[in-house]
Design a protein around this motif. Structure first.
Motif, mmCIF file in Angstrom:
data_model
loop_
_atom_site.group_PDB
_atom_site.id
_atom_site.type_symbol
_atom_site.label_atom_id
_atom_site.label_comp_id
_atom_site.label_asym_id
_atom_site.label_seq_id
_atom_site.Cartn_x
_atom_site.Cartn_y
_atom_site.Cartn_z
ATOM 1 N N SER A 101 43.891 -17.452 -15.894
ATOM 2 C CA SER A 101 43.989 -16.026 -16.243
ATOM 3 C C SER A 101 44.015 -15.826 -17.756
ATOM 4 O O SER A 101 43.689 -14.757 -18.245
ATOM 5 C CB SER A 101 45.190 -15.371 -15.569
ATOM 6 O OG SER A 101 46.373 -16.046 -15.859
ATOM 7 N N LYS A 102 44.365 -16.883 -18.510
ATOM 8 C CA LYS A 102 44.410 -16.726 -19.974
ATOM 9 C C LYS A 102 43.029 -16.332 -20.518
ATOM 10 O O LYS A 102 42.917 -15.468 -21.375
ATOM 11 C CB LYS A 102 44.881 -18.041 -20.605
ATOM 12 C CG LYS A 102 45.227 -17.935 -22.064
ATOM 13 C CD LYS A 102 45.861 -19.236 -22.547
ATOM 14 C CE LYS A 102 46.250 -19.162 -24.009
ATOM 15 N NZ LYS A 102 46.816 -20.438 -24.470
ATOM 16 N N ILE A 105 42.269 -12.669 -20.088
ATOM 17 C CA ILE A 105 42.885 -11.734 -21.045
ATOM 18 C C ILE A 105 41.914 -11.503 -22.211
ATOM 19 O O ILE A 105 41.686 -10.372 -22.649
ATOM 20 C CB ILE A 105 44.241 -12.308 -21.533
ATOM 21 C CG1 ILE A 105 45.208 -12.400 -20.347
ATOM 22 C CG2 ILE A 105 44.822 -11.456 -22.661
ATOM 23 C CD1 ILE A 105 46.497 -13.169 -20.634
ATOM 24 N N TYR A 129 48.408 -11.759 -25.194
ATOM 25 C CA TYR A 129 47.915 -10.361 -25.184
ATOM 26 C C TYR A 129 47.639 -9.919 -26.615
ATOM 27 O O TYR A 129 46.615 -9.323 -26.929
ATOM 28 C CB TYR A 129 48.938 -9.384 -24.577
ATOM 29 C CG TYR A 129 49.482 -9.771 -23.225
ATOM 30 C CD1 TYR A 129 48.655 -10.279 -22.232
ATOM 31 C CD2 TYR A 129 50.836 -9.615 -22.929
ATOM 32 C CE1 TYR A 129 49.164 -10.625 -20.998
ATOM 33 C CE2 TYR A 129 51.353 -9.964 -21.698
ATOM 34 C CZ TYR A 129 50.516 -10.474 -20.736
ATOM 35 O OH TYR A 129 51.026 -10.824 -19.516
ATOM 36 N N ASN A 174 53.046 -6.847 -17.262
ATOM 37 C CA ASN A 174 53.248 -8.139 -16.595
ATOM 38 C C ASN A 174 54.620 -8.138 -15.901
ATOM 39 O O ASN A 174 55.636 -8.293 -16.542
ATOM 40 C CB ASN A 174 53.117 -9.236 -17.691
ATOM 41 C CG ASN A 174 53.825 -10.524 -17.388
ATOM 42 O OD1 ASN A 174 54.627 -11.008 -18.193
ATOM 43 N ND2 ASN A 174 53.553 -11.101 -16.252
ATOM 44 N N MET A 178 57.281 -12.052 -17.929
ATOM 45 C CA MET A 178 57.551 -13.255 -18.703
ATOM 46 C C MET A 178 57.707 -12.776 -20.152
ATOM 47 O O MET A 178 56.817 -12.072 -20.639
ATOM 48 C CB MET A 178 56.350 -14.214 -18.559
ATOM 49 C CG MET A 178 56.618 -15.656 -18.919
ATOM 50 S SD MET A 178 56.933 -15.937 -20.644
ATOM 51 C CE MET A 178 55.463 -15.412 -21.445
ATOM 52 N N ASP A 206 49.008 -8.412 -15.418
ATOM 53 C CA ASP A 206 48.914 -9.873 -15.409
ATOM 54 C C ASP A 206 50.025 -10.358 -14.471
ATOM 55 O O ASP A 206 51.196 -10.153 -14.737
ATOM 56 C CB ASP A 206 49.143 -10.345 -16.859
ATOM 57 C CG ASP A 206 49.028 -11.844 -17.010
ATOM 58 O OD1 ASP A 206 48.372 -12.484 -16.185
ATOM 59 O OD2 ASP A 206 49.612 -12.375 -17.990
ATOM 60 N N PRO A 208 50.933 -13.619 -12.758
ATOM 61 C CA PRO A 208 50.941 -15.018 -12.299
ATOM 62 C C PRO A 208 52.239 -15.476 -11.637
ATOM 63 O O PRO A 208 52.263 -16.546 -11.045
ATOM 64 C CB PRO A 208 50.710 -15.814 -13.591
ATOM 65 C CG PRO A 208 51.263 -14.961 -14.670
ATOM 66 C CD PRO A 208 51.042 -13.537 -14.233
ATOM 67 N N TYR A 209 53.325 -14.680 -11.747
ATOM 68 C CA TYR A 209 54.635 -15.191 -11.303
ATOM 69 C C TYR A 209 55.157 -14.555 -10.016
ATOM 70 O O TYR A 209 56.311 -14.758 -9.660
ATOM 71 C CB TYR A 209 55.670 -14.982 -12.426
ATOM 72 C CG TYR A 209 55.370 -15.829 -13.639
ATOM 73 C CD1 TYR A 209 55.560 -17.205 -13.612
ATOM 74 C CD2 TYR A 209 54.851 -15.257 -14.810
ATOM 75 C CE1 TYR A 209 55.254 -17.997 -14.715
ATOM 76 C CE2 TYR A 209 54.553 -16.044 -15.914
ATOM 77 C CZ TYR A 209 54.757 -17.409 -15.856
ATOM 78 O OH TYR A 209 54.457 -18.195 -16.944
ATOM 79 N N SER A 235 46.750 -15.913 -10.779
ATOM 80 C CA SER A 235 46.571 -17.297 -11.218
ATOM 81 C C SER A 235 47.043 -18.274 -10.159
ATOM 82 O O SER A 235 48.005 -17.998 -9.448
ATOM 83 C CB SER A 235 47.387 -17.494 -12.495
ATOM 84 O OG SER A 235 47.373 -18.838 -12.873
ATOM 85 N N SER A 237 47.867 -21.247 -11.285
ATOM 86 C CA SER A 237 48.568 -22.204 -12.142
ATOM 87 C C SER A 237 50.010 -22.420 -11.710
ATOM 88 O O SER A 237 50.493 -23.547 -11.671
ATOM 89 C CB SER A 237 48.578 -21.707 -13.585
ATOM 90 O OG SER A 237 47.282 -21.715 -14.110
ATOM 91 N N ARG A 246 42.860 -24.937 -13.959
ATOM 92 C CA ARG A 246 42.311 -23.721 -14.561
ATOM 93 C C ARG A 246 41.587 -22.854 -13.524
ATOM 94 O O ARG A 246 40.364 -22.756 -13.498
ATOM 95 C CB ARG A 246 41.358 -24.034 -15.730
ATOM 96 C CG ARG A 246 41.854 -25.041 -16.744
ATOM 97 C CD ARG A 246 43.223 -24.695 -17.324
ATOM 98 N NE ARG A 246 43.261 -23.397 -17.963
ATOM 99 C CZ ARG A 246 44.226 -22.498 -17.719
ATOM 100 N NH1 ARG A 246 45.206 -22.738 -16.864
ATOM 101 N NH2 ARG A 246 44.209 -21.356 -18.340
#
Ligand SMILES: Cc1ncc(COP(=O)(O)O)c(C=O)c1O
Length: 391
Positions: A101-102, A105, A129, A174, A178, A206, A208-209, A235, A237, A246
């Motif tokens: 996902s990086k 961005i 970001y 997000n 995070m 975003d 991912p968590y 993500s 990840s 990735r």
């Protein structure tokens, strides 16, 4: 050779520099315990690895792949969004697989920002970001999150910013957040969508968590009317233990996906097919997978909280994600001072909160991506170095 103007004011990524410093300390025999980075240390599910092995042994899977990803991966992302978030996505048009996902961005910033366009970024927040907005030529407008307001955006401040600054095009959001671990709720998501619609700002979520130490994963796209103003990054990840593979995704309305693909297809090609098929397998895993991942983090969190208590830090126990965020005791000027002291005298690295923006300066962040044994050793080292809660 002069570097480009767009690199002015963009330093090397903090962790890229810090890891070099830690490597140097290790070469001197320091044996640093690194509690900085959120890179899961457990492997993916064995079935996922099996798919990669079996598929990569085939002769006909090594060529270039479609720019918009394998239909098998896109269908599995759609099924995952339906099963866990209750969101319907058309796998043909509303999903774009990403190399993590990086990179998404950056692609989003390059797709939408012209020189001088504003983008709202959370302070504290994921540093990428800010750098991606700047690299794309945009202007970062911080929105401050504070512990006093429960790490939630202040929508009055946001309205004022949006009215004062005519050309805000994007907002980075997000939740679970995070570095603070703050969870979202329905009310927050509804206000974000309403804010995006009111000011015609694309809300880039975003996410991912959402599966880590959280029993109710949520997608901003599950909010009514969200597809009009929201795109969401996800993500594999963190929740699938696949950070080094990735694999990420972008989800949103067809028009948005087409726009981002216009940029992305000029930058790279589709991912290695066996990897995409293994990722599809990872997304089909059931509840037991997420429970097993979270059981590991839950046990580690107990020890991390003990470490933070030893350091005299204070924290909320309601945090989601791969880290614990904690306030440093007043004896230290800020999180940098505590982080430096712990690294120098105990050989343990914890992340200073200031790297996530000025609003994080009084905090530190500790990763859960480290074994219970190493975490216990960190406590011993901190005690041995005489660092304790009253200094
Ligand atoms: C908030 C946030 N977004 C995105 C990422 C990047 O994830 P990926 O591995 O999918 O590029 C991270 C990784 O640390 C993160 O913390």
């Amino acid at each position: 050779m002069n570097t480009s103007k767009r690199l002015e004011g963009i330093g090397e990524y903090y962790f890229s520099k810090k890891l070099r410093e830690i490597d140097e300390l290790n070469r001197q025999g320091k044996n640093v315990i690194n509690l900085g980075i959120g890179s899961p240390d457990q492997p993916p599910h064995p079935e996922v690895i099996k798919v990669l092995q079996e598929e990569s042994a085939k002769p006909n899977v090594h060529g270039y792949q479609s720019y918009k990803g394998s239909p098998i991966l896109r269908k599995s992302v759609a099924a995952w969004y339906r099963q866990w978030y209750g969101v319907e996505l058309d796998p043909e048009t509303e999903i774009l697989p990403l190399i993590g996902s990086k990179e998404g961005i950056m692609h989003i910033c390059m797709t939408y920002l012209d020189e001088g366009d504003g983008a709202l970024v959370p302070n504290p927040g994921y540093p990428t970001y800010r750098s991606a907005v700047k690299l794309a030529g945009g202007t970062c407008l911080d929105y401050t999150l504070s512990g006093a307001k429960g790490w939630l955006p202040d929508f009055d401040e946001l309205d004022r910013l949006a009215e004062a600054q005519g050309r805000i095009k994007l907002m980075w959001v997000n939740y679970p957040h995070m570095p603070t671990g703050k969870l979202p709720d329905r009310g927050l998501f509804e206000r974000l969508v309403a804010f995006g619609k009111k000011h015609r700002i694309l809300i880039c979520h975003d996410n991912p968590y959402s599966f880590i130490l959280n029993d109710s994963p949520m997608s901003l796209l599950s909010t009514e009317g969200a597809k009009e103003v929201v795109i969401e990054l996800n993500s594999l990840s963190k929740s699938q233990n696949m950070a080094g593979w990735r694999v990420g995704t972008l989800a949103g309305a067809k028009q948005r996906i087409d726009e981002v693909l216009r940029f992305k297809s000029n930058m790279d090609s589709g991912m290695f097919l066996p990897l995409q098929l293994a990722a599809a397998k990872a997304l089909s895993l059931g509840k037991e997978w997420y429970e097993s991942v979270n059981n590991v983090y839950r046990a580690r969190r107990v020890v991390v909280l003990e470490l933070l208590e030893q350091l005299g830090c204070t924290f909320s126990r309601e945090q989601a994600g791969l880290f614990v965020w904690a306030r440093v005791p007043t004896a230290y000027k800020d999180g940098y001072a505590l982080s430096d002291r712990v690294l120098e005298s105990a050989g343990v690295f914890i992340t200073p909160g200031g790297i996530f923006g000025p609003a994080g300066e009084g905090y530190v962040r500790v990763s859960l991506c480290c074994t219970v044994e190493k975490l216990q050793e960190s406590i011993q080292r901190v005690r041995g170095a005489g660092i304790c809660s009253n200094q």
